[in-house]
Design a protein around this motif. Sequence first.
Motif, PDB file in Angstrom:
ATOM      1  N   ARG A 299      38.115  39.412  45.666  1.00 24.73           N
ATOM      2  CA  ARG A 299      39.562  39.574  45.852  1.00 24.73           C
ATOM      3  C   ARG A 299      40.004  38.896  47.140  1.00 24.73           C
ATOM      4  NH1 ARG A 299      42.552  39.436  42.308  1.00 24.73           N
ATOM      5  NH2 ARG A 299      40.864  38.084  41.842  1.00 24.73           N
TER       6      ARG A 299
ATOM      7  N   VAL B 189      40.768  36.984  38.350  1.00 28.14           N
ATOM      8  CA  VAL B 189      40.342  38.291  37.843  1.00 28.14           C
ATOM      9  C   VAL B 189      39.334  38.133  36.703  1.00 28.14           C
ATOM     10  CG1 VAL B 189      41.120  40.409  36.689  1.00 28.14           C
ATOM     11  CG2 VAL B 189      42.459  39.444  38.564  1.00 28.14           C
TER      12      VAL B 189
ATOM     13  N   THR C  17      36.009  37.364  38.094  1.00 30.06           N
ATOM     14  CA  THR C  17      35.512  38.563  38.776  1.00 30.06           C
ATOM     15  C   THR C  17      34.922  39.548  37.775  1.00 30.06           C
ATOM     16  OG1 THR C  17      37.170  38.286  40.512  1.00 30.06           O
ATOM     17  CG2 THR C  17      36.163  40.458  40.304  1.00 30.06           C
TER      18      THR C  17
END
Length: 132
Positions: free
Chosen positions: A101, A107, A110
């Motif tokens: 982050r 995202v 991630t």
Amino acid sequence: MGPVNWIAVVVAVLVAGGLALVWFGPLFGRGGARRSLAPKPLAVKAMLFTDLLLVITAAMLGHMFARVGADTLAAKPWLYFMMSGGLALAFVIPALLTSFRLTRVPVRVTIIHAGYWLAAYLAMGLVFYLLG
């Protein structure tokens, strides 16, 4: 404390490394995971560094399982998965999420990486269970 099962440590590293090849190759490679490892020379260095970390991780898991003891693990085999998965969920993934982050990694990437580490730790737990 019992002895560390070094054969299981080596097999756990190989299984987690093999899982990475599949995870970041045909499974999620086109889904954005490769974008986080830009040029090829950096990707190779990252892969070698990950392999080194897998050796340390597997050795630490082996030590933890030896510390718990064969008798306890035989009576409570779910501890292999609770301990290995718990490490991923409580330490590895939060550290990954924090750093990803802060560096603004997408995202989707991630989540792919966090999923890999959970799957890798559980796979290593499975190896220790099967070879224990």
